[in-house]
Write an enzyme that holds these catalytic residues in place. Structure first.
Site, PDB file in Angstrom:
ATOM      1  NE  ARG A  23      -3.181   0.873   2.805  1.00 50.75           N
ATOM      2  CZ  ARG A  23      -3.650   1.077   4.024  1.00 50.75           C
ATOM      3  NH1 ARG A  23      -4.098   0.064   4.728  1.00 50.75           N
ATOM      4  NH2 ARG A  23      -3.696   2.275   4.533  1.00 50.75           N
ATOM      5  CG  LEU A  24       0.871   4.067  -3.419  1.00 51.62           C
ATOM      6  CD1 LEU A  24       0.674   5.318  -4.248  1.00 51.62           C
ATOM      7  CD2 LEU A  24       2.228   3.466  -3.742  1.00 51.62           C
ATOM      8  CB  ALA A  25      -0.868   4.475   3.248  1.00 56.63           C
ATOM      9  CE  LYS A  26       0.281  -0.690   6.136  1.00 59.14           C
ATOM     10  NZ  LYS A  26      -0.256  -1.962   6.446  1.00 59.14           N
ATOM     11  NE  ARG A  27       7.343   1.932  -1.737  1.00 51.56           N
ATOM     12  CZ  ARG A  27       7.675   1.897  -3.018  1.00 51.56           C
ATOM     13  NH1 ARG A  27       7.005   1.185  -3.872  1.00 51.56           N
ATOM     14  NH2 ARG A  27       8.700   2.622  -3.449  1.00 51.56           N
TER      15      ARG A  27
END
Ligand code: GLU
Ligand code: ZN
Length: 302
Positions: free
Chosen positions: A274-278
């Site tokens: 998930r982008l939120a984790k990157r």
């Protein structure tokens, strides 16, 4: 603008579309946030409405001033624009949650007076132990999610003396939870994903409304502000769908009209992360420093 009907009565017009961007300055904005915000802006524009920027800086321990400045700059850089917000003002100022404490306190008192909420002295560990194995909802898990509370501190589970003692207690220093109607199916129509339903007490339980450190929960602050700022549609990531069910119960308890909801699908990278984790690699700052243009980054977005 109000129209005057031939008989002389003022006809209230359809409410103007009011959308919002509600970033938390807890870190740098990344491509996942930006895409959701882009959808919010597109929907506001398509409806001929307004877009409001709200700074969700409630969690004073986690946000830093640097991030607020970077946040505003990054939002503008990627091509977002708003007509009300912390930097431009507007009729519903202040637009920073850290400055809206009086609104949250008033809502809290309303909920306490109506008996919708109750004080809870359980620690996170108490809740975990009462539940046994860690519980994860089948719906999109999110860091703001809470385990289904086992009801230990519900007034019917305490002695009359203990209830009386707690009722006389102060607001701060203890957590407060909203009692959910166990077994009731809560539903809403999502502008993106269609009809959504969840059963109160099963998919989510009595949730935090006020924290013992004297800060309202995300759920309460979000509902109070979206209602006060007359938001007509909330556009946000699908990781918050479970929170939407909780918030619908708060609108009900506060006697406020809930907005419409549009949950954007979460963006994953080529590895399924998930982008939120990157935050790191896909922060708008990083991409900008690499020479990427806003138009190129937005190319795949609708
Ligand atoms: N500040 C919250 C977040 O970034 C807002 C979520 C919402 O749109 O309600 O997670
Ligand atoms: Zn408790």
């Amino acid at each position: 603008m109000c129209q005057v009907h031939p008989c002389g009565t003022v006809v209230s017009p359809l409410p103007l579309y009011r959308g919002r961007l509600a970033p938390s300055p807890t870190g740098l904005l990344h491509l996942g946030h930006a895409r959701t915000f882009w959808v919010a802006q597109a929907r506001a524009r398509a409806a001929g409405g307004k877009l409001i920027l709200r700074n969700d800086d409630l969690d004073t321990a986690r946000w830093k001033l640097d991030f607020v400045a970077a946040m505003l700059e990054d939002l503008r850089w990627i091509g977002l624009d708003w007509s009300e917000g912390p930097d431009v003002g507007g009729p519903h100022a202040p637009y920073e949650q850290s400055r809206r404490g009086a609104h949250y306190a008033a809502a809290f008192e309303q909920l306490r007076a109506s008996g919708a909420i109750y004080p809870c002295t359980c620690t996170r560990r108490d809740v975990q132990q009462a539940l046994g194995a860690p519980h994860e909802s089948a719906l999109a898990p999110n860091p703001t999610d809470e385990p289904v509370y086992p009801g230990t501190c519900r007034p019917e589970n305490l002695s009359p003396e203990e209830n009386a003692r707690r009722a006389a207690g102060l607001r701060d220093g203890v957590n407060w939870r909203l009692r959910v109607p166990d077994g009731e199916e809560i539903s809403f129509h999502d502008g993106h994903a269609g009809d959504q339903r969840a059963v109160a007490g099963r998919e989510f339980g009595d949730f935090l409304v006020w924290r013992k450190d004297g800060v309202p929960s995300y759920q309460l602050a979000c509902v109070v502000d979206d209602a006060a700022m007359r938001i007509t549609e909330v556009v946000r990531g699908a990781d918050l769908i479970l929170s939407t069910f909780r918030q619908l119960l708060l609108y009900r308890a506060l006697g406020a009209t809930a907005p419409a909801f549009f949950h954007c699908p979460l963006v994953h990278d080529e590895h399924g992360v998930r982008l939120a984790k990157r935050h790191d690699a896909l922060a708008l700052r990083t991409l900008r420093a690499q020479g990427k243009s806003p138009a190129a980054l937005r190319a795949g977005w609708k």
